[in-house]
Design an enzyme around this catalytic site. Structure first.
Site, short mmCIF file in Angstrom:
data_model
loop_
_atom_site.label_atom_id
_atom_site.label_comp_id
_atom_site.label_asym_id
_atom_site.label_seq_id
_atom_site.Cartn_x
_atom_site.Cartn_y
_atom_site.Cartn_z
N ASP A 206 1.84 -5.59 7.04
CA ASP A 206 1.26 -4.51 6.25
C ASP A 206 0.79 -5.05 4.91
O ASP A 206 1.00 -6.23 4.60
CB ASP A 206 2.30 -3.40 6.02
CG ASP A 206 3.58 -3.96 5.40
OD1 ASP A 206 3.60 -4.15 4.17
OD2 ASP A 206 4.53 -4.25 6.14
N ASP A 208 2.00 -3.85 2.05
CA ASP A 208 2.95 -3.19 1.17
C ASP A 208 2.40 -1.80 0.84
O ASP A 208 2.09 -1.05 1.77
CB ASP A 208 3.23 -4.04 -0.07
CG ASP A 208 4.52 -3.63 -0.77
OD1 ASP A 208 5.50 -3.34 -0.06
OD2 ASP A 208 4.57 -3.62 -2.00
#
Length: 281
Positions: A206, A208
């Protein structure tokens, strides 16, 4: 001897034959799970799932000392750690792998971070906390299977278990860090105290939470989905890594305690002496 530490999504190592299970109790308690020993392409490999076989151990609850001690006591000298992490850089895209060679500690002091204390003092150097030889072996293994493996990245370790805030994510970006995770501190430093070569392979799941698109902001659903999509690449990398002999670790790893032990040997207790003998082996 190679040890693999599996992070989120990597709870067993496929392809191992001649399996042996080693349930151990260490001087620091029990590791996250029994250590598995097996053979992969004719090479002995040890495997330990960091969060337990059923992912029932939070980052702050991991007995890092017991995990590293268990591997070291079984003869492991080189450790490759796989960890899900969030990207703090646009170019480090979800689904890719990176090698973290530096660590920044943003944990809260709740984790037992050293084998030393209680009258036995040692201060290891952690300027270069990972093994350059093992890093090169990983890059070569990645090239053999046609994937890019960027190195020299900085991993910032947070306490968890909550996921980060935007303010924290923006701060880490401004400080120049590359990836963020919850588990490689104090694991990396304990491996150095145990005179083991250590490298983190970060599996980016991802961005974050610094992007505005909510679909790109970290969630456990996204972490598990993206890690699941990357798991075959991880397995191929491990198979490629063991396909050729690993480069022996340098002195900076295998002799990390040389000159670092501060307490005179005459003052060691019998228990401390037994502990040091394992770490020095």
């Amino acid at each position: 001897m190679l040890g693999i530490i599996g992070g989120t999504g990597l709870y067993h190592l496929e392809g191992l034959s001649d399996l042996e299970e080693h349930p151990l109790t260490t001087p620091f308690g029990n590791p996250s799970a029994p250590v598995l020993k097996g053979t992969l392409h004719g090479v002995p490999v040890f495997f330990l799932p960091r969060h337990g076989r059923h992912h029932d151990v939070l980052p702050s609850e991991i007995n890092f000392r017991a995990n590293i001690w268990a591997l070291k006591s079984l003869g492991v000298t080189q450790v490759v750690s796989f960890s899900a992490c969030g990207s703090l850089k646009e170019e480090l895209t979800p689904g890719s792998l990176v090698v973290a060679n530096q660590y920044v500690d943003f944990t809260k002091g709740r984790r037992e971070a050293s084998f030393f204390g209680q009258g036995l003092l040692a201060h290891i150097s952690s300027a270069e906390p990972t093994c350059p030889h093992l890093t090169r072996d990983l890059v070569a293994a990645a090239e053999r299977i046609g994937i890019e493996l960027p190195t020299g990245k900085t991993y910032v370790c947070v306490e968890g278990p909550r996921l980060g805030t935007k303010a924290e994510s923006f701060m880490f970006r401004q400080l120049g860090f590359d990836v963020v995770g919850m588990t490689n501190v104090p694991e990396s430093f304990l491996a150095r105290e145990a005179q083991m070569a250590y490298v983190t392979v970060g599996v980016i799941t991802d961005y974050d939470c610094w992007k505005e698109d909510p679909n790109e902001q970290v969630s456990m659903e996204l972490v598990l989905k993206r890690y699941g999509e990357s798991i075959e690449v991880v397995r191929n990398l491990i198979r490629s890594l063991v396909a050729t002999p690993l480069t022996p670790p340098p002195a900076m790893c295998r002799e990390a305690l040389k000159g670092a032990l501060f307490t005179p040997e005459a003052n060691w207790t019998p228990e401390q002496r037994r502990m040091i003998e394992v770490l020095l082996h």
